[in-house]
Design a protein around this motif. Structure first.
Motif, PDB file in Angstrom:
ATOM      1  N   UNK A   1     147.644  10.480  29.410  1.00  0.00           N
ATOM      2  CA  UNK A   1     146.242  10.385  29.739  1.00  0.00           C
ATOM      3  C   UNK A   1     146.034  10.817  31.191  1.00  0.00           C
ATOM      4  N   UNK A   2     144.985  11.521  31.450  1.00  0.00           N
ATOM      5  CA  UNK A   2     144.596  12.010  32.774  1.00  0.00           C
ATOM      6  C   UNK A   2     145.536  13.072  33.349  1.00  0.00           C
ATOM      7  N   UNK A   3     146.292  13.755  32.491  1.00  0.00           N
ATOM      8  CA  UNK A   3     147.199  14.790  32.981  1.00  0.00           C
ATOM      9  C   UNK A   3     146.446  15.903  33.696  1.00  0.00           C
ATOM     10  N   UNK A   4     145.312  16.327  33.123  1.00  0.00           N
ATOM     11  CA  UNK A   4     144.510  17.395  33.726  1.00  0.00           C
ATOM     12  C   UNK A   4     143.999  16.964  35.090  1.00  0.00           C
ATOM     13  N   UNK A   5     143.501  15.740  35.176  1.00  0.00           N
ATOM     14  CA  UNK A   5     142.967  15.223  36.433  1.00  0.00           C
ATOM     15  C   UNK A   5     144.067  15.102  37.491  1.00  0.00           C
ATOM     16  N   UNK A   6     145.226  14.621  37.085  1.00  0.00           N
ATOM     17  CA  UNK A   6     146.340  14.496  38.040  1.00  0.00           C
ATOM     18  C   UNK A   6     146.778  15.866  38.554  1.00  0.00           C
ATOM     19  N   UNK A   7     146.868  16.837  37.661  1.00  0.00           N
ATOM     20  CA  UNK A   7     147.257  18.190  38.065  1.00  0.00           C
ATOM     21  C   UNK A   7     146.235  18.768  39.037  1.00  0.00           C
ATOM     22  N   UNK A   8     144.946  18.594  38.740  1.00  0.00           N
ATOM     23  CA  UNK A   8     143.884  19.097  39.607  1.00  0.00           C
ATOM     24  C   UNK A   8     143.959  18.426  40.979  1.00  0.00           C
ATOM     25  N   UNK A   9     144.171  17.122  40.997  1.00  0.00           N
ATOM     26  CA  UNK A   9     144.311  16.387  42.257  1.00  0.00           C
ATOM     27  C   UNK A   9     145.480  16.954  43.070  1.00  0.00           C
ATOM     28  N   UNK A  10     146.629  17.099  42.433  1.00  0.00           N
ATOM     29  CA  UNK A  10     147.817  17.586  43.139  1.00  0.00           C
ATOM     30  C   UNK A  10     147.638  19.008  43.657  1.00  0.00           C
ATOM     31  N   UNK A  11     146.962  19.852  42.878  1.00  0.00           N
ATOM     32  CA  UNK A  11     146.700  21.231  43.319  1.00  0.00           C
ATOM     33  C   UNK A  11     145.809  21.265  44.559  1.00  0.00           C
ATOM     34  N   UNK A  12     144.884  20.337  44.658  1.00  0.00           N
ATOM     35  CA  UNK A  12     143.915  20.332  45.748  1.00  0.00           C
ATOM     36  C   UNK A  12     144.274  19.406  46.895  1.00  0.00           C
ATOM     37  N   UNK A  13     145.344  18.652  46.745  1.00  0.00           N
ATOM     38  CA  UNK A  13     145.713  17.666  47.760  1.00  0.00           C
ATOM     39  C   UNK A  13     145.874  18.257  49.160  1.00  0.00           C
ATOM     40  N   UNK A  14     146.512  19.421  49.329  1.00  0.00           N
ATOM     41  CA  UNK A  14     146.631  19.941  50.705  1.00  0.00           C
ATOM     42  C   UNK A  14     145.265  20.137  51.383  1.00  0.00           C
ATOM     43  N   UNK A  15     144.313  20.714  50.681  1.00  0.00           N
ATOM     44  CA  UNK A  15     142.971  20.921  51.238  1.00  0.00           C
ATOM     45  C   UNK A  15     142.247  19.588  51.436  1.00  0.00           C
ATOM     46  N   UNK A  16     142.308  18.719  50.409  1.00  0.00           N
ATOM     47  CA  UNK A  16     141.613  17.443  50.486  1.00  0.00           C
ATOM     48  C   UNK A  16     142.174  16.546  51.575  1.00  0.00           C
ATOM     49  N   UNK A  17     143.479  16.649  51.846  1.00  0.00           N
ATOM     50  CA  UNK A  17     144.084  15.836  52.908  1.00  0.00           C
ATOM     51  C   UNK A  17     143.458  16.165  54.254  1.00  0.00           C
ATOM     52  N   UNK A  18     143.122  17.434  54.461  1.00  0.00           N
ATOM     53  CA  UNK A  18     142.471  17.840  55.704  1.00  0.00           C
ATOM     54  C   UNK A  18     141.002  17.424  55.728  1.00  0.00           C
ATOM     55  N   UNK A  19     140.322  17.601  54.609  1.00  0.00           N
ATOM     56  CA  UNK A  19     138.873  17.377  54.545  1.00  0.00           C
ATOM     57  C   UNK A  19     138.481  15.921  54.311  1.00  0.00           C
ATOM     58  N   UNK A  20     139.276  15.197  53.508  1.00  0.00           N
ATOM     59  CA  UNK A  20     138.869  13.868  53.050  1.00  0.00           C
ATOM     60  C   UNK A  20     139.875  12.769  53.375  1.00  0.00           C
ATOM     61  N   UNK A  21     140.600  12.917  54.445  1.00  0.00           N
ATOM     62  CA  UNK A  21     141.589  11.900  54.824  1.00  0.00           C
ATOM     63  C   UNK A  21     140.920  10.532  54.934  1.00  0.00           C
ATOM     64  N   UNK A  22     141.534   9.525  54.317  1.00  0.00           N
ATOM     65  CA  UNK A  22     141.000   8.171  54.356  1.00  0.00           C
ATOM     66  C   UNK A  22     139.897   7.896  53.344  1.00  0.00           C
ATOM     67  N   UNK A  23     139.560   8.887  52.530  1.00  0.00           N
ATOM     68  CA  UNK A  23     138.504   8.733  51.524  1.00  0.00           C
ATOM     69  C   UNK A  23     139.117   8.587  50.137  1.00  0.00           C
ATOM     70  N   UNK A  24     138.261   8.316  49.156  1.00  0.00           N
ATOM     71  CA  UNK A  24     138.676   8.139  47.764  1.00  0.00           C
ATOM     72  C   UNK A  24     137.937   9.174  46.925  1.00  0.00           C
ATOM     73  N   UNK A  25     138.685   9.905  46.088  1.00  0.00           N
ATOM     74  CA  UNK A  25     138.061  10.932  45.252  1.00  0.00           C
ATOM     75  C   UNK A  25     137.967  10.470  43.802  1.00  0.00           C
ATOM     76  N   UNK A  26     136.961  11.007  43.112  1.00  0.00           N
ATOM     77  CA  UNK A  26     136.787  10.795  41.677  1.00  0.00           C
ATOM     78  C   UNK A  26     136.896  12.166  41.018  1.00  0.00           C
ATOM     79  N   UNK A  27     137.807  12.265  40.040  1.00  0.00           N
ATOM     80  CA  UNK A  27     138.069  13.533  39.355  1.00  0.00           C
ATOM     81  C   UNK A  27     137.917  13.326  37.857  1.00  0.00           C
ATOM     82  N   UNK A  28     137.222  14.279  37.231  1.00  0.00           N
ATOM     83  CA  UNK A  28     137.107  14.300  35.772  1.00  0.00           C
ATOM     84  C   UNK A  28     137.403  15.717  35.321  1.00  0.00           C
TER      85      UNK A  28
END
Length: 89
Positions: A1-28
């Motif tokens: 369950x949530x394999x697509x969401x986890x993959x999307x999160x991991x693919x975007x983590x480098x960018x999101x770490x710079x932009x959204x450090x300390x924040x919480x994301x919601x992925x669908x």
């Protein structure tokens, strides 16, 4: 369950770490639905938008931790504040 969401999160983590450090994301699916200050805000927004459908909530950069809310899964707790049971309280 949530394999697509986890993959999307991991693919975007480098960018999101710079932009959204300390924040919480919601992925669908392969979509970032929102960025929030707290897990509580993220969960509330995810449930309000998606209802009973599964979605990923994760603090940016933190290790994976799955949270299951049995009351939501079983339908005991609803996210619709206009539901008759919610209006009478």
């Amino acid at each position: 369950m949530l394999e697509t969401e986890r993959a999307f999160y991991n693919e975007n983590l480098p960018e999101w770490s710079d932009r959204y450090a300390g924040k919480v994301v919601v992925v669908s699916g392969r979509e970032l639905l929102g960025v929030f200050s707290t897990i509580e805000e993220a969960l509330a927004a995810g449930v309000a938008r998606l209802g009973m459908r599964p979605f990923l909530v994760r603090p940016v950069g933190e290790s994976e931790q799955e949270v299951v809310v049995p009351a939501l899964t079983l339908g005991v707790l609803g996210a619709d504040p206009t539901h008759p049971d919610q209006r009478t309280r």
